[in-house]
Design an enzyme around this catalytic site. Structure first.
Site, short mmCIF file in Angstrom:
data_model
loop_
_atom_site.label_atom_id
_atom_site.label_comp_id
_atom_site.label_asym_id
_atom_site.label_seq_id
_atom_site.Cartn_x
_atom_site.Cartn_y
_atom_site.Cartn_z
N GLU A 10 0.95 -1.20 0.05
CA GLU A 10 -0.03 0.04 -0.07
C GLU A 10 0.82 1.39 0.14
OE1 GLU A 10 -0.77 -1.89 2.78
OE2 GLU A 10 -2.14 -3.34 1.23
N ASP A 50 -6.01 7.14 10.84
CA ASP A 50 -4.62 6.56 11.13
C ASP A 50 -4.12 6.98 12.84
OD1 ASP A 50 -3.65 5.41 8.69
OD2 ASP A 50 -4.15 7.17 7.94
#
Lengths: 264, 392
Positions: free
Chosen positions: A55, A66
């Protein structure tokens, strides 16, 4: 899905045909981190180290899915001057040397501002195989985005959690392009996960649903032990924050080979 | 059905929705499935109305300002939200949401705050209800807003510094969302404005709607009028404007006007006038007008008023502007300061810096003869004395 397999789907189905399918290892790397020009080297080294898919993180100012490690890496990358045109350019420059599928990961607003059509077109030209856009709602994707991405044979992989109801998981399974991204612990990235009884119950439930998409575990995988535990019930696992922490930028080839060999 | 309220998926026209990661989906879903039914229960309404009356001090007066009226040649009424307990309209929403949280079985409340007003309003209702309270606040804001941090602590809240990004309101909001993800079962997140994922914008607007509900009957009782000609309110995220507009949204005879913070000017980088300069984008879970660069990176806005210093605007407001239902005036820091000093001198009312933006917008507006305008005076200026003192 009735069309030809894309690279990502082929990776999973070929692995499954093997006599001893391996746990697929995926690494998340923020573009522009640690240095503005790091991405090509990082991808080349991950490819050499035998990582199965990658990714590439598009750094974002407000990454609310995140944890602090990836957020800080993103801030650094933005300060380094990373942006989408540069990301595409860097990826394109090494794409032919990489023997794994590349997934672009970031936030929907980035695609929206870039222009969905242009985003898909430039992704395709740079060699992107698929997307993960955690804040893109499935229904909105289906109604407003899917047709645009489909025209470039680019799909989206959706997240599921133990709190996702069966019906929703089935729906996301049908909508996902390559795999379902399993968040076994509803935490944000960068925290170490426990893969215990509660998680087992979740995986048992998933088995009972006879899903079409392979499962990939993400969030909370940081070392050999957690990778092994996470991939007991999943085809693969994604490591993000722990990789970012290991990537100091002094000697990228060494840092990457050391990190990958510490996982499997 | 009203064209200015949300559809099933939480969209006001093109704006709104719930752009949240799957980890937040159950949190948002739980609220979405339950809030409307819970708040419509007679027992809820009874408790809500009683607290608004006895604890908040509602109804707030609708005050006819002779001096402003004479100056502008219009009939100008001030809706005195500044007289609410804790000094602003914010508490209407925190009262509503904490009653909702109780009915959802939550034990812990989290909130985000910029200047600290929303944090104080949340800490207040948590103290009242005996709930644990955690306020996420940017590290920079904590340093800049010591009195409000002290107020929150005095009422038993824990103030957690947001150390990421620009260490201000938008980062505190990110941190609050992250806190909420793993803690849904016992935690309710009180968002302070008409922003965030569906159903927050509609829910917060609903709790603030008491403002226009009162305006309606006060106008009738005191002025024999069915509706005002114009309603004017400042807009950061947009909650006080949402409340002041709410019952007039579908009455096209009523002109709806927003005052936004131009900061140091619309042509500078230091501005927060999202309705003028923002483009459609996703921020904090909803699609709305957002201050952002070409790549979709969120821009840190500027306004002398901490309550207007937000890089987005509620999706309802984005829709009102785009559809032409509302108009927006941009007011600079200096214009706001002047308007505040002026109101203090002419009416003996010290307004919050946010509300001063609405007052300053009067200078840019044209009025019909005898036009009746209601200006929502959203808060009082005690918290802004440090800023005002530099101009005395």
């Amino acid at each position: 899905m009735n069309k030809q397999q894309n690279k990502l789907q082929a990776l999973f189905s070929n692995n499954k045909k093997e006599e001893n399918p391996k746990a697929l290892l995926s690494i998340f790397a923020t573009a522009g981190y640690p240095h503005k020009e790091s991405l090509p080297t990082v991808l080349q080294e991950l490819s050499k180290a035998g990582v199965d898919f990658v990714e590439v993180g598009m750094p974002y100012s407000d990454p609310l899915a995140d944890g602090p490690t990836i957020q800080k890496a993103g801030e650094k990358a933005l300060a380094n001057g990373m942006d989408l045109p540069l990301l595409f350019q860097q990826l394109k420059s090494v794409r032919s040397e990489l023997n794994f599928p590349v997934i672009l990961m970031g936030y929907f607003n980035q695609a929206l501002q870039y222009g969905l059509e242009k985003f898909a077109k430039d992704s395709k030209e740079a060699g992107v195989d698929s997307y993960i856009l955690p804040d893109l709602p499935a229904l909105y994707y289906e109604e407003k985005v899917k047709a645009v991405f489909d025209a470039y044979d680019l799909g989206v992989n959706f997240l599921i959690t133990p709190e996702s109801p069966d019906e929703r998981i089935k729906y996301l399974d049908q909508l996902s392009a390559g795999f379902l991204y399993v968040v076994a612990n509803p935490i944000i990235t960068g925290q170490r996960a426990d893969f215990g009884e509660k998680e087992s119950a979740f995986f048992d439930r998933l088995k009972g649903l006879n899903l079409e998409s392979p499962l990939v575990a993400g969030f909370g995988i940081s070392d050999r032990e957690t990778f092994a535990a996470a991939t007991k019930d999943c085809s693969g696992g994604i490591i993000g924050s722990a990789f970012i922490r290991a990537l100091k930028g002094d000697n990228i080839p060494e840092e990457i080979s050391d990190f990958i060999s510490s996982i499997r | 059905m009203s064209q200015y309220k949300t559809n099933e998926e939480g969209f006001y026209g093109d704006f709104g929705g719930a752009f949240v990661p799957e980890m937040l989906y159950p949190n948002v879903k739980e609220l979405r499935n339950n809030w409307q039914e819970l708040v419509e229960e007679p027992a809820f309404q009874k408790e809500f109305q009683k607290l608004l009356r006895d604890y908040v001090g509602r109804p707030t007066p609708l005050y006819y300002s002779k001096n402003l009226s004479a100056r502008y040649g219009a009939k100008i009424l001030l809706k005195r939200e500044d007289l609410n307990h804790t000094g602003a309209h914010k508490i209407n929403n925190t009262i509503g949401q904490i009653l909702l949280a109780k009915r959802l079985g939550k034990k812990r409340i989290i909130a985000e705050t910029g200047a600290g007003q929303q944090g104080v309003a949340t800490a207040t209702v948590c103290a009242l209800m005996g709930m644990e309270c955690v306020v996420h606040m940017g590290e920079l804001d904590i340093a800049r807003q010591a009195p409000n941090v002290a107020r929150m602590k005095m009422m038993g809240a824990k103030v957690l510094p947001a150390k990421s990004g620009s260490r201000t309101l938008k980062d505190a909001t990110n941190e609050a969302i992250r806190d909420w993800i793993p803690n849904r079962k016992d935690t309710h997140y009180i968002i302070g404005s008409v922003v965030g994922p569906h159903p927050y914008p509609s829910m917060v607007a609903y709790f603030q709607a008491v403002i226009s509900e009162e305006i309606k009957w006060q106008l009738q009782r005191d002025f024999g009028r069915e509706h005002p000609d114009t309603v004017l309110a400042c807009v950061g995220g947009g909650s006080n404007a949402a409340g002041a507009f709410y019952h007039f949204l579908d009455d096209e005879k009523v002109r709806l006007v927003m005052a936004e913070a131009a900061g140091k000017g619309l042509d500078t980088d230091e501005t927060a006038a999202t309705g003028h300069l923002g483009r459609a984008g996703v921020l904090h879970g909803s699609l709305s007008l957002v201050m952002q660069d070409e790549q979709g990176q969120i821009i840190e806005p500027w306004s002398i008023s901490a309550g207007l210093d937000y890089p987005g605007i509620g999706p309802m407001h984005a829709h009102l502007l785009k559809s032409g239902r509302a108009t927006s005036y941009a007011v600079t820091d200096n214009e706001a300061i002047e308007a505040a000093l002026d109101l203090a001198k002419t009416e003996g009312i010290i307004p919050a810096l946010e509300s001063a933006h609405a007052l300053a917008a009067l200078n840019q507006m044209a009025f019909r003869k005898d036009e009746l305008l209601v200006l929502n005076l959203s808060g009082r200026g005690d918290k802004d004395m440090e800023a005002y003192m530099r101009f005395l």
